[in-house]
Design a protein around this motif. Structure first.
Motif, PDB file in Angstrom:
ATOM      1  N   LEU A   4      -4.678  50.785 -28.310  1.00 33.06           N
ATOM      2  CA  LEU A   4      -3.233  50.632 -28.116  1.00 33.06           C
ATOM      3  C   LEU A   4      -2.697  49.832 -29.287  1.00 33.06           C
ATOM      4  CD1 LEU A   4      -2.814  49.649 -24.357  1.00 33.06           C
ATOM      5  CD2 LEU A   4      -2.017  51.739 -25.441  1.00 33.06           C
ATOM      6  N   ASP A   5      -1.468  50.097 -29.647  1.00 30.16           N
ATOM      7  CA  ASP A   5      -0.807  49.330 -30.693  1.00 30.16           C
ATOM      8  C   ASP A   5      -0.182  48.100 -30.029  1.00 30.16           C
ATOM      9  OD1 ASP A   5       0.762  48.271 -32.694  1.00 30.16           O
ATOM     10  OD2 ASP A   5       1.725  50.163 -33.221  1.00 30.16           O
ATOM     11  N   ASN A   6      -1.004  47.061 -29.832  1.00 27.31           N
ATOM     12  CA  ASN A   6      -0.574  45.871 -29.103  1.00 27.31           C
ATOM     13  C   ASN A   6       0.597  45.161 -29.778  1.00 27.31           C
ATOM     14  OD1 ASN A   6      -2.498  46.296 -27.143  1.00 27.31           O
ATOM     15  ND2 ASN A   6      -4.026  45.055 -28.175  1.00 27.31           N
ATOM     16  N   GLU A   7       0.639  45.177 -31.100  1.00 25.20           N
ATOM     17  CA  GLU A   7       1.734  44.516 -31.798  1.00 25.20           C
ATOM     18  C   GLU A   7       3.070  45.205 -31.499  1.00 25.20           C
ATOM     19  OE1 GLU A   7       3.150  42.710 -36.064  1.00 25.20           O
ATOM     20  OE2 GLU A   7       1.372  43.975 -36.036  1.00 25.20           O
ATOM     21  N   SER A   8       3.117  46.521 -31.637  1.00 25.94           N
ATOM     22  CA  SER A   8       4.356  47.246 -31.331  1.00 25.94           C
ATOM     23  C   SER A   8       4.746  47.073 -29.872  1.00 25.94           C
ATOM     24  CB  SER A   8       4.207  48.737 -31.635  1.00 25.94           C
ATOM     25  OG  SER A   8       4.150  48.961 -33.012  1.00 25.94           O
ATOM     26  N   LEU A   9       3.760  47.071 -29.006  1.00 27.65           N
ATOM     27  CA  LEU A   9       4.018  46.919 -27.578  1.00 27.65           C
ATOM     28  C   LEU A   9       4.637  45.557 -27.268  1.00 27.65           C
ATOM     29  CD1 LEU A   9       3.819  48.222 -24.845  1.00 27.65           C
ATOM     30  CD2 LEU A   9       1.413  47.623 -24.764  1.00 27.65           C
TER      31      LEU A   9
END
Length: 142
Positions: free
Chosen positions: A62-67
């Motif tokens: 998952l793209d945790n930063e974007s999330l």
């Protein structure tokens, strides 16, 4: 045509500011916490969504930063428009604020923010996670 779109997209990335977790948090504070015209509930809700996203998004790939960025920014659009009622265009207003502030808004960030509501249909995994976190925190008003 596709090549022109790619060139335009790459130029926008170079010219516009990049969103980070720290910047997203400061924008949420600016538009939701420090705005005396808006109900403080929106910032409290945002804090809870950020916490929920951090817990849910421990999954790999998952793209945790974007999330997390989207968690901070999904409701900043409430600071414009009709402040007395729940503005159905607040997600679109959130994107407009980001662009007006000079930030590059990726397709993933657009997907997450524009589709976080009950009627949304996010295409990305991150958008689906944000939608779940928002729904959970609407139910949990404490």
């Amino acid at each position: 045509m596709v090549k022109q779109k790619l060139i335009k997209n790459n130029l926008l990335k170079l010219i516009m500011k990049k969103l980070t977790r720290k910047i997203a948090k400061s924008l949420a504070e600016k538009y939701l916490l420090k705005n005396s015209k808006i109900d403080p509930y929106h910032f409290i809700h945002t804090l809870k969504v950020v916490q929920a996203v951090k817990i849910i998004s421990k999954r790999k790939n998952l793209d945790n930063e974007s999330l997390e960025i989207c968690s901070w920014l999904h409701d900043i659009g409430y600071s414009t428009g009709n402040l007395l009622n729940r503005d159905p265009r607040h997600a679109e207003n959130s994107i407009k604020i980001l662009k007006d502030e000079g930030f590059y808004v990726t397709n993933k960030i657009k997907d997450c923010i524009l589709n976080h509501g009950s009627n949304g249909n996010p295409e990305t995994k991150e958008g689906k996670i944000l939608q779940i976190a928002v729904k959970f925190n609407i139910i949990d008003k404490d």
